[in-house]
Design an enzyme around this catalytic site. Structure first.
Site, mmCIF file in Angstrom:
data_model
loop_
_atom_site.group_PDB
_atom_site.id
_atom_site.type_symbol
_atom_site.label_atom_id
_atom_site.label_comp_id
_atom_site.label_asym_id
_atom_site.label_seq_id
_atom_site.Cartn_x
_atom_site.Cartn_y
_atom_site.Cartn_z
ATOM 1 N N ASP A 273 0.911 -1.106 -0.016
ATOM 2 C CA ASP A 273 0.067 0.057 0.113
ATOM 3 C C ASP A 273 0.962 1.383 -0.082
ATOM 4 O O ASP A 273 1.593 1.393 0.910
ATOM 5 C CB ASP A 273 -0.822 -0.034 1.324
ATOM 6 C CG ASP A 273 -2.085 1.189 1.221
ATOM 7 O OD1 ASP A 273 -1.971 1.926 0.400
ATOM 8 O OD2 ASP A 273 -2.541 0.908 2.175
ATOM 9 N N ASP B 151 -2.832 2.109 -6.217
ATOM 10 C CA ASP B 151 -1.653 2.334 -5.076
ATOM 11 C C ASP B 151 -1.475 1.236 -4.344
ATOM 12 O O ASP B 151 -0.808 1.205 -3.401
ATOM 13 C CB ASP B 151 -1.739 3.479 -4.470
ATOM 14 C CG ASP B 151 -3.041 3.801 -3.636
ATOM 15 O OD1 ASP B 151 -4.084 3.135 -4.109
ATOM 16 O OD2 ASP B 151 -2.978 4.379 -2.514
ATOM 17 N N GLU B 152 -2.462 0.061 -4.433
ATOM 18 C CA GLU B 152 -2.503 -1.168 -3.612
ATOM 19 C C GLU B 152 -2.684 -2.341 -4.418
ATOM 20 O O GLU B 152 -3.413 -2.438 -5.090
ATOM 21 C CB GLU B 152 -3.229 -0.851 -2.128
ATOM 22 C CG GLU B 152 -4.758 -0.870 -2.447
ATOM 23 C CD GLU B 152 -5.586 -0.801 -1.171
ATOM 24 O OE1 GLU B 152 -5.202 -1.636 -0.243
ATOM 25 O OE2 GLU B 152 -6.435 0.181 -1.125
#
Length: 364
Positions: free
Chosen positions: A7, A101-102
């Protein structure tokens, strides 16, 4: 199974601070600076003032008068996301993206033959920093539920491992708000039942949790015991196509609502064509001025492809809603229900990641 959850830290804000050195060390919020604008990501400097994602821009500015509002640059974020996934694929092809983003990575069998998941996570974090100049937090455990919690545990730039032998003790001390799937309303209901920690949740019977929380009751029952058998899914089938818009001013006039509905239908038609999606159920989503939210759906025999297919049905659904004395804040449309889906899938409103660069009117 060895699962890593990666993350990125304050992703959008971090990219903006990296690309504009004048923003480093300053409280910034990424979002559209408008009456109905919403914070997409806040820098850690801004979070000290109580600014957070999904918060109104106007509220954020009151909390932090020196807050700098930065318009989002989604193409940049996508480019960085592509760099991340290139790194991930050096270790495994079992990658389940959650957002730009993760992602989850199944590294049980990995390309480099590294025995410990924590060593893989360390390498990935280092390579992300060397490649992008950004930091990431990572969690390592034997299932997705615990890997996700672990990645949030020591942010920013953190690395946490939850070993199977320590999982139950870890969960026992966990506040229920930290458990995946427990939102504000669910947490309030749990608190009313005397459930504040993972240990409290584990003390509840499966029958009781199912009675109160429906299907999620079984999920909570399992999570409290460290059970999560969901695999990391690298390929998934799109279940719906949707889009939505938050208005600058609430709508209570029928003609204005029809105009906005028309524009939303056009955007939905474009997305259906882009994704080559075939669905038969149209769902209208409405959020009112007081943030109450409702959905209305209709299923037809034919595939919903074009404006001419969708607009009459959308108008039919809108006529079912009283909004003259209850103004509309947000309007959304989605198409779902492909051939062979179950009844549950037909009626579920699934919100997918919006392609924001193509939808500039969305309030982030």
């Amino acid at each position: 199974m060895k699962v890593i959850h990666v993350d990125m830290d304050q992703f959008f804000a971090a990219v903006e601070q990296r690309d504009n050195p004048e923003l480093k060390g300053k409280p910034i919020a990424v979002g559209h600076d408008a009456e109905r604008g919403v914070v997409s990501t806040a820098s850690y400097e801004a979070r000290r003032f109580g600014v957070h994602s999904a918060q109104s821009i106007q509220v954020a500015k009151r909390l932090c008068p020196q807050l700098i509002i930065v318009e989002p640059h989604f193409q940049r974020y996508k480019e960085v996301s592509a760099q991340l996934h290139k790194i991930f694929h050096d270790y495994t092809d079992l990658i389940e993206p959650i957002s730009l983003d993760e992602a989850f990575l199944d590294v049980t069998i990995n390309k480099k033959g590294i025995e410990l998941g924590v060593d893989i996570a360390k390498e990935i974090k280092q390579r992300i920093f060397e490649t992008t100049g950004l930091t990431a937090s990572a969690g390592v455990s034997y299932c997705k539920f615990l890997a996700k919690i672990a990645s949030d545990w020591r942010k920013p730039d953190g690395l946490t491992v939850i070993h199977p032998d320590r999982a139950l003790d870890f969960i026992s001390q966990l506040k229920v708000e930290k458990i995946w799937g427990v939102g504000q309303k669910t947490a309030e209901k749990m608190h009313f039942m005397g459930i504040f920690t993972g240990a409290d949740l584990r003390s509840q019977s499966q029958q009781r949790l199912t009675e109160v929380f429906g299907k999620m009751g079984q999920v909570f029952y399992n999570f409290a015991r460290g059970i999560d058998n969901r695999p990391v899914i690298s390929e998934w089938e799109r279940k719906s196509v949707s889009c939505e818009q938050t208005f600058e001013k609430d709508i209570s006039d029928q003609s204005a609502a029809i105009i906005e509905l028309y524009h939303t239908v056009l955007e939905l038609e474009r997305r259906i064509a882009k994704n080559e999606f075939e669905g038969r159920t149209l769902t209208l989503k409405i959020k009112f001025q007081d943030f109450q939210q409702i959905t209305r759906s209709i299923t037809v025999e034919h595939i919903l492809h074009t404006k001419d297919d969708i607009l009459p049905l959308a108008k039919q659904l809108l006529r079912q809603i009283e909004f003259h004395s209850h103004p509309i804040r947000l309007l959304g449309l989605g198409v779902s229900n492909q051939r062979g889906e179950t009844e549950d899938e037909k009626t579920r409103w699934i919100e997918l990641e919006l392609e924001f660069e193509d939808w500039p009117d969305s309030q982030l």
